[in-house]
Structure formats: structure tokens, C-alpha cells
Design a protein around this motif. Structure first.
Motif, PDB file in Angstrom:
ATOM      1  N   VAL A  18       2.688 103.419 -32.212  1.00  0.00           N
ATOM      2  CA  VAL A  18       2.067 103.923 -33.151  1.00  0.00           C
ATOM      3  C   VAL A  18       1.994 102.913 -34.382  1.00  0.00           C
ATOM      4  O   VAL A  18       0.935 102.377 -34.827  1.00  0.00           O
ATOM      5  N   VAL A  19       3.204 102.495 -34.817  1.00  0.00           N
ATOM      6  CA  VAL A  19       3.208 101.416 -35.745  1.00  0.00           C
ATOM      7  C   VAL A  19       2.529 100.312 -35.466  1.00  0.00           C
ATOM      8  O   VAL A  19       1.940  99.638 -36.303  1.00  0.00           O
ATOM      9  N   ALA A  20       2.450  99.662 -34.090  1.00  0.00           N
ATOM     10  CA  ALA A  20       1.976  98.511 -33.733  1.00  0.00           C
ATOM     11  C   ALA A  20       0.277  98.871 -33.961  1.00  0.00           C
ATOM     12  O   ALA A  20      -0.467  97.906 -34.287  1.00  0.00           O
ATOM     13  N   LEU A  21      -0.291 100.115 -33.733  1.00  0.00           N
ATOM     14  CA  LEU A  21      -1.691 100.311 -33.893  1.00  0.00           C
ATOM     15  C   LEU A  21      -1.845 100.129 -35.266  1.00  0.00           C
ATOM     16  O   LEU A  21      -3.089  99.705 -35.769  1.00  0.00           O
ATOM     17  N   ALA A  61      10.076 100.781 -40.834  1.00  0.00           N
ATOM     18  CA  ALA A  61      10.698 100.245 -42.272  1.00  0.00           C
ATOM     19  C   ALA A  61       9.502  99.067 -42.874  1.00  0.00           C
ATOM     20  O   ALA A  61       9.225  98.873 -44.111  1.00  0.00           O
ATOM     21  N   LYS A  62       9.169  98.105 -41.902  1.00  0.00           N
ATOM     22  CA  LYS A  62       8.533  96.880 -42.584  1.00  0.00           C
ATOM     23  C   LYS A  62       7.171  97.694 -42.755  1.00  0.00           C
ATOM     24  O   LYS A  62       6.594  97.149 -43.576  1.00  0.00           O
ATOM     25  N   LEU A  63       6.511  98.434 -41.988  1.00  0.00           N
ATOM     26  CA  LEU A  63       5.159  99.003 -42.277  1.00  0.00           C
ATOM     27  C   LEU A  63       5.094  99.837 -43.692  1.00  0.00           C
ATOM     28  O   LEU A  63       3.934  99.557 -44.198  1.00  0.00           O
ATOM     29  N   ALA A  96      10.542 109.314 -28.117  1.00  0.00           N
ATOM     30  CA  ALA A  96      10.014 109.249 -29.313  1.00  0.00           C
ATOM     31  C   ALA A  96       9.712 107.961 -30.116  1.00  0.00           C
ATOM     32  O   ALA A  96       8.766 107.580 -30.808  1.00  0.00           O
ATOM     33  N   ALA A  97      11.112 107.283 -29.911  1.00  0.00           N
ATOM     34  CA  ALA A  97      11.156 105.772 -30.722  1.00  0.00           C
ATOM     35  C   ALA A  97      10.022 104.929 -29.902  1.00  0.00           C
ATOM     36  O   ALA A  97       9.387 104.205 -30.549  1.00  0.00           O
ATOM     37  N   ALA A  98       9.964 105.004 -28.680  1.00  0.00           N
ATOM     38  CA  ALA A  98       8.888 104.292 -27.968  1.00  0.00           C
ATOM     39  C   ALA A  98       7.478 104.515 -28.174  1.00  0.00           C
ATOM     40  O   ALA A  98       6.856 103.438 -28.552  1.00  0.00           O
ATOM     41  N   LYS A 144       3.584 114.091 -38.021  1.00  0.00           N
ATOM     42  CA  LYS A 144       2.586 114.361 -37.190  1.00  0.00           C
ATOM     43  C   LYS A 144       2.040 112.926 -36.405  1.00  0.00           C
ATOM     44  O   LYS A 144       2.108 112.802 -35.197  1.00  0.00           O
ATOM     45  N   ALA A 145       1.068 112.187 -36.893  1.00  0.00           N
ATOM     46  CA  ALA A 145       0.448 111.182 -36.232  1.00  0.00           C
ATOM     47  C   ALA A 145       1.628 110.089 -35.873  1.00  0.00           C
ATOM     48  O   ALA A 145       1.355 109.258 -35.136  1.00  0.00           O
ATOM     49  N   LEU A 146       2.708 110.086 -36.302  1.00  0.00           N
ATOM     50  CA  LEU A 146       3.716 109.124 -35.863  1.00  0.00           C
ATOM     51  C   LEU A 146       4.134 109.574 -34.429  1.00  0.00           C
ATOM     52  O   LEU A 146       4.729 108.556 -33.620  1.00  0.00           O
ATOM     53  N   GLY A 147       3.926 110.670 -34.007  1.00  0.00           N
ATOM     54  CA  GLY A 147       3.970 110.954 -32.528  1.00  0.00           C
ATOM     55  C   GLY A 147       2.888 110.765 -31.438  1.00  0.00           C
ATOM     56  O   GLY A 147       3.298 110.914 -30.509  1.00  0.00           O
ATOM     57  N   GLY A 148       1.779 110.271 -32.266  1.00  0.00           N
ATOM     58  CA  GLY A 148       0.830 109.761 -31.258  1.00  0.00           C
ATOM     59  C   GLY A 148      -0.024 110.793 -30.608  1.00  0.00           C
ATOM     60  O   GLY A 148      -0.551 110.539 -29.736  1.00  0.00           O
TER      61      GLY A 148
END
Length: 408
Positions: free
Chosen positions: A304-307, A97-99, A297-299, A260-264
Motif C-alpha cells: 500500500v505504501v509503495a502505491l 514512517a518515511k511516507l 499485514a506488514a507485507a 482502513k486503506a492501510l490494509g488495502g
């Protein structure tokens, strides 16, 4: 390739052809492993992956931070269902949400699920907030769209290959020409609850709309009290040189559809992201998913969000995209008749008199480059963001050699 290695590859291909449903027509390469922007087949041959699983592998194969997050979670717990809370979901939805600069996230699994969820949310918002009469809600979409292949989604597709023999179709959708804001506004009436648009149409051949199109869509939808839903499943999360393609044209939709990319490239993860005044229309029991928001999935999603949180991946995609597009542009007039794209996402139109897109892809495969064709003679380049300039130079050189062979 030796007779032994050919036999090894043929065994895998035979098994798949005999026992896997033929819903795809893959290139005849059997991938065994991957690292970064490169994959290796069962014979030991390496290939530059210039598809990145349709942007699901934006950060490369086996990215160490993403693999570490997955391995750590595998040792703890992988699935609880949403019947209970888990310790990974809260941090994930908070970070995402922050991203996106929104305040609420609906986690799902596949991109098609995110689209279906967005449709349900838009309809519920239309009835409960806007006051559209029950069962009359309509959603405006664009010609040439691709949002998935579930029954509801193909109901508003123009692709007859996706639609043939799968009716009857779901009503409630109005299609207008892509890139035509005036046609979109003309289609709005008292039943319209949302406009669902790809900021760049991927399956159609990386079709980039006029620069003023998405800003016009945003202005029109705001003025008419209609939701603007941006399907950023392929274009989002760094692919086009920004967190979202919408960022590149300075617009903020009401809902982002992500996947897609959200799951790395590790697990299926998708999400609808928006604010509480829209996503808050959902009530317990009205929508769900056994696996949506699971701890594994959340981990991975959090990693991914951290990247993406630093902006380094987005900037890398922007710079490398300019490099790739310069190289591909140099091939215009030598078998290429046009290119278009954003960041590391480029559609290349091959002269149809020279070859089909499939034929070019097969020849590139023989030269160690994996790409995918779409719609006749168009091929798509979407290498992982971790690719190097020399990787991209190699891809352009191999395409140049293929075109020279075809023209000889």
C-alpha cells in the motif's frame, strides 16, 4: 430478477439475519466478487461501489499489486506475534514512517485500536514528559466526532445511538464545537495532554472545517505544549487528493492515526505514526496486540505504501474528485440542497422533504450504484481511486434519475 436468483439472494440474507448480530442495517445486496471499482452480487448483477468500505478499499477491489503481495506472503508465514521478530515488519514501518515524514510507527489492526492506542500514548506522554498529575490527563475532542465504537471512544461521542445502554463511560475528555478554534483554546488547561480531531468529519456527513481551522489547531497546541492527534483513518492515504488531509491545509500533527486503506481492503491494518519523542514513551509490556504488525499485514501494508509513494494515487483522487464534485454540484436545486468534500470524498445533502438518505441509497442500489447514508438525508460518495470518469458520470446520472423519480 428471476424467482431463482431472488431465492439465491434470500438464502444468504436469511442466514445472516438469523445468525449474525444485528449491529448493522445493510442494504439488501449480497456481494460475491469485486474488481476495481465494481462489485458483483450472487445473482450476477454488477454495481459501482461508491463507498469503498468506508475508504478501506481506496485502491479498488483486487488491486493486482496488493493481491500479489498477500499471496506471496501467504505461502511463507502469516503470524508470529510480536514475541518474535519477522522479516516484514521492519520494511513496513520504515516505509510508512518515511511516507508520513515521521520516525516511528506503532502497528495495530483496526482503526478503533489506533485511536485507543493514541489515547494511551497521549496520556503516558502527559504524565512522563509534560508532568500532568497522575490520573488527571484530559483530551479535547470535537462535537460530532466519530472515532470508533469501543467503550472509551463512545464515552466522548455525541451520538446517543452509539452510547445508549453502554455506560458507565470513561472520563477524561472535553468536547468543543468542531471548527471553532477559539472554543478549543478556551478548553485547554493544565490537565490537557492532547487534541484529537478528524481533519474532515466523516460519519457526521463529510463535514469540512474552515480552511484556517487545522492551522489554528496546530498553532494553539504547539503554544500550549499539547499534542495534536489527527485521526486520518478515513481521510488519509490518498482519499482527499493528498497522502493526508492535513497536507491539503499545510499542517503536520504530532500523531497520525491510520487504518482502513492501510490494509488495502485485504487485511485489517492500522497504525499510530509519530516521532520518537512521543511514541518512545511506550515501554515493553505496556501495550500490544497479538496480530498487530503480523507478517501478512506488514507485507500488504508495504505494498500500500509503495502505491502511495509515487503520488500518482493522490493526484488521481484530486482530479477525479473535482470531476465528481462538478457533477454532483449540477444537481443542486434538483433535489440536492448542498455538497461538500475533498478529493473523492463527498457528502451530498438531499432535500429532506424529498426523501431520507436511506431511501435514496435503496433507489440507487436498484440502479446499480452502492452508497451509504448518514444522519438523515445525507449520503456519502467515496468511490475507489481507481474508478474512471465514466464510472463517476454513471453514478451522477443515476442519482439524477433517482431525484427526478422522487420529484415526479
Amino acid at each position: 430478477m428471476s424467482a431463482v436468483t431472488e431465492s439465491v439472494a434470500s438464502t444468504y440474507l436469511d442466514q445472516e439475519n438469523l445468525h449474525a448480530a444485528h449491529n448493522y442495517h445493510p442494504l439488501e445486496v449480497v456481494v460475491e466478487s469485486g474488481h476495481g471499482a465494481w462489485v458483483t452480487d450472487v445473482t450476477g448483477r454488477k454495481y459501482l461501489d461508491c463507498l469503498a468500505a468506508y475508504s478501506a478499499v481506496n485502491f479498488g477491489h483486487g488491486h493486482p499489486a496488493l493481491i500479489a503481495a498477500a499471496k506471496a506472503q501467504l505461502d511463507r508465514i502469516t503470524l508470529t506475534s510480536r514475541a518474535f521478530h519477522n522479516d516484514q515488519l521492519g520494511p513496513f514501518v520504515t516505509a510508512l514512517a518515511k511516507l508520513a515524514n515521521k520516525d516511528m510507527v506503532l502497528p495495530m489492526n483496526t482503526g478503533a485500536e489506533a485511536v485507543e492506542s493514541g489515547i494511551k500514548i497521549a496520556r503516558a506522554w502527559g504524565y512522563r514528559v509534560k508532568g500532568v498529575p497522575q490520573n488527571r490527563a484530559t483530551i479535547i475532542v470535537a462535537d460530532g466526532n466519530f472515532h470508533g465504537r469501543t467503550t472509551t471512544i463512545i464515552s466522548f461521542s455525541n451520538d446517543e445511538q452509539a452510547r445508549a445502554d453502554f455506560g458507565p463511560f470513561t472520563p477524561g475528555f472535553v468536547s468543543v464545537p468542531y471548527g471553532d478554534a477559539a472554543a478549543l483554546e478556551a478548553a485547554i488547561d493544565e490537565t490537557t495532554v492532547a487534541v484529537l480531531i478528524e481533519p474532515i468529519q466523516g460519519e457526521a456527513g463529510i463535514v469540512v472545517p474552515p480552511a484556517d481551522y487545522l492551522p489554528a489547531v496546530r498553532e494553539i497546541t504547539t503554544r500550549h505544549n499539547v499534542l495534536f492527534i489527527a485521526d486520518e483513518i478515513q481521510s488519509g492515504l490518498g482519499r482527499t487528493g493528498a497522502t493526508f488531509q492535513c497536507d491539503n491545509v499545510g499542517v503536520v500533527p504530532d500523531l497520525y492515526l491510520l487504518g482502513k486503506a492501510l490494509g488495502g481492503g485485504i487485511v485489517p491494518v492500522s497504525a499510530v505514526v509519530g516521532n520518537k519523542d512521543i511514541l518512545g514513551v511506550l515501554r515493553p509490556g505496556e501495550h500490544g496486540s497479538t496480530f498487530g504488525g503480523n507478517p501478512l499485514a506488514a507485507a500488504v501494508g508495504s505494498a500500500v505504501v509503495a502505491l502511495l509513494a509515487t503520488g500518482e494515487m493522490q493526484e488521481r483522487a484530486r482530479v477525479l474528485g473535482e470531476y465528481l464534485q462538478r457533477g454532483l454540484t449540477s444537481l443542486i436545486g434538483r433535489g440536492v440542497v448542498g455538497i461538500r468534500g475533498a478529493g473523492l470524498w463527498v457528502g451530498v445533502d438531499i432535500d429532506p422533504a424529498l426523501a431520507t438518505g436511506r431511501e435514496v441509497c435503496e433507489r440507487l442500489m436498484q440502479r446499480g450504484v452502492l452508497v451509504k447514508d448518514t444522519h438523515g438525508s445525507t449520503i456519502r460518495f467515496a468511490p475507489p481511486i481507481v474508478a474512471s470518469e465514466s464510472d463517476l458520470e454513471f453514478a451522477v446520472e443515476q442519482l439524477s434519475a433517482v431525484l427526478d423519480d422522487l420529484r415526479a
